[in-house]
Scaffold this motif. Structure first.
Motif, mmCIF file in Angstrom:
data_model
loop_
_atom_site.group_PDB
_atom_site.id
_atom_site.type_symbol
_atom_site.label_atom_id
_atom_site.label_comp_id
_atom_site.label_asym_id
_atom_site.label_seq_id
_atom_site.Cartn_x
_atom_site.Cartn_y
_atom_site.Cartn_z
ATOM 1 N N ALA A 25 0.820 -1.204 0.000
ATOM 2 C CA ALA A 25 0.000 0.000 0.000
ATOM 3 C C ALA A 25 0.859 1.262 0.000
ATOM 4 N N ASP A 26 2.014 1.170 0.662
ATOM 5 C CA ASP A 26 2.901 2.330 0.723
ATOM 6 C C ASP A 26 3.855 2.399 -0.464
ATOM 7 N N GLY A 27 3.776 1.410 -1.375
ATOM 8 C CA GLY A 27 4.653 1.396 -2.527
ATOM 9 C C GLY A 27 6.090 1.078 -2.193
ATOM 10 N N ARG A 28 6.302 0.391 -1.044
ATOM 11 C CA ARG A 28 7.671 0.123 -0.606
ATOM 12 C C ARG A 28 8.053 -1.348 -0.717
ATOM 13 N N ALA A 29 7.149 -2.175 -1.228
ATOM 14 C CA ALA A 29 7.386 -3.616 -1.211
ATOM 15 C C ALA A 29 8.653 -4.008 -1.962
ATOM 16 N N GLU A 30 8.937 -3.305 -3.077
ATOM 17 C CA GLU A 30 10.083 -3.707 -3.891
ATOM 18 C C GLU A 30 11.393 -3.090 -3.410
ATOM 19 N N THR A 31 11.316 -2.016 -2.603
ATOM 20 C CA THR A 31 12.545 -1.313 -2.224
ATOM 21 C C THR A 31 12.944 -1.503 -0.769
ATOM 22 N N GLU A 32 11.970 -1.711 0.137
ATOM 23 C CA GLU A 32 12.291 -1.734 1.563
ATOM 24 C C GLU A 32 12.066 -3.078 2.237
ATOM 25 N N GLY A 33 11.156 -3.873 1.729
ATOM 26 C CA GLY A 33 10.804 -5.097 2.425
ATOM 27 C C GLY A 33 11.148 -6.336 1.625
ATOM 28 N N PRO A 34 11.050 -7.496 2.265
ATOM 29 C CA PRO A 34 11.303 -8.758 1.567
ATOM 30 C C PRO A 34 10.153 -9.097 0.639
ATOM 31 N N ASP A 35 10.381 -10.090 -0.183
ATOM 32 C CA ASP A 35 9.311 -10.572 -1.037
ATOM 33 C C ASP A 35 8.163 -11.099 -0.180
ATOM 34 N N ALA A 36 6.935 -10.749 -0.539
ATOM 35 C CA ALA A 36 5.776 -11.122 0.277
ATOM 36 C C ALA A 36 5.688 -12.629 0.465
#
Length: 335
Positions: free
Chosen positions: A197-208
């Motif tokens: 939702a914050d658009g950070r999945a690809e840059t800040e967090g691990p793969d879902a």
């Protein structure tokens, strides 16, 4: 003094020990993987091992287990596997009776742990306590004056289905269920959705797909902002859930257990303490991690055996599936 073969059975781990009815464990706790598709035979073999491990006679078998429990019939009606599959009806009491001729007491694990806290755990002089288990789901139980609160149809204690979370999350068909965002199963989904939702999945967090509750806590411990922010929100929902339990039953003590709480006590307890007053109406209870640790299921099983004996002068369930009228008998579901 009664001696009982006590079992704490989860979807993953199967724990066993011989105990006295006063809670003293007489053997080392044996731990092995749970075999859901072969659970009755696994239990029968484990009873034999426990009887061989002590020179004392075993007077009965007490089983604390995850799943939908029918103590009157001596059966687990539904057992959830780690893979998310459900095994229907495991006849526990009849299998033990055929092999060993021993009575069986069967109780849901979360309710059992509440009884264990009352008899052997953190309670001091409180008249009412609630226990909350943070595991794959969230469950619990309430004990007042030594009696387990069961509800009209034996389903009291489904704390994880309290609707305190955003309504787009649900569990077992309940919108906004607490466990949908704060359990071992819910936390990684909640974290993944926040990142997306914050658009950070690809840059800040691990793969879902690789995200786990353990990974979220580890990332927060490492100071990663996305994980810290996620757990701060989880803490607020936990505080709302704990307050809802408090406002409903007014316990003097709340104990916390389950793998999520036991492995991350500082995050869980400090988060609840920080936000609890915002949601609380009744007097603030003491909130602490259970001292029974990973063996809480075993102590709960012993407590259920003891409660049945004290109520009737004998253990609760016969191998044939008949039982005495035990007020604390549990017949409810817990994931």
């Amino acid at each position: 003094m009664d001696h009982v073969a006590a079992f704490g059975i989860g979807s993953t781990n199967f724990r066993a020990a011989v105990a006295r009815s006063d809670g003293e464990l007489l053997t080392e706790v044996a731990v092995e993987p749970t075999r859901p598709s072969d659970l009755a035979d696994q239990l029968v073999a484990a009873v034999e091992d426990l009887r061989s491990a002590t020179d004392r006679d075993v007077d009965g078998v007490a089983v604390s287990t995850t799943g939908l429990v029918d103590d009157a019939a001596g059966a687990i009606r539904e057992f959830d596997t780690p893979a998310g599959e459900t095994i229907d009806r495991i006849d526990v009491a009849s299998a033990v009776d055929r092999a060993h001729g021993l009575p069986v007491r069967l109780i849901n694990d979360c309710n059992a742990t509440a009884l264990g806290e009352w008899h052997f755990g953190a309670r001091r002089d409180e008249d009412c306590l609630a226990h909350v288990t943070f595991g794959t789901g969230i469950g619990g139980g309430v004990v007042e004056d030594g009696r387990l609160l069961r509800g009209e149809s034996g389903q009291a204690g489904e704390f994880g289905l309290l609707p305190v979370a955003p309504h787009e999350y649900e569990s077992t068909g309940v919108a906004g269920a607490w466990e949908a965002v704060c359990s071992g199963r819910g936390i990684p989904e909640f974290a993944a959705n926040r990142l997306a939702a914050d658009g950070r999945a690809e840059t800040e967090g691990p793969d879902a797909a690789d995200l786990t509750a353990e990974g979220v806590f580890a990332a927060a411990d490492a100071g990663e902002p996305w994980a810290e922010a996620c757990l701060d929100e989880v803490a607020r929902y936990n505080a709302a859930g704990i307050a809802a339990v408090c406002n409903a039953v007014n316990p003097g003590l709340i104990t916390l257990g389950g793998a999520v709480a036991l492995h991350n006590p500082d995050w869980i307890v400090s988060g609840i303490e920080a936000h609890l007053d915002r949601y609380l109406f009744v007097d603030r209870p003491t909130v602490r991690i259970t001292p029974l640790g990973d063996e809480s299921g075993l102590y709960g099983a012993v407590a259920a055996f003891r409660a049945g004996r004290d109520a009737t002068g004998s253990t609760a369930t016969t191998g044939a599936g008949e039982r005495a009228d035990v007020p604390d008998a549990d017949t409810r579901e817990r994931r």
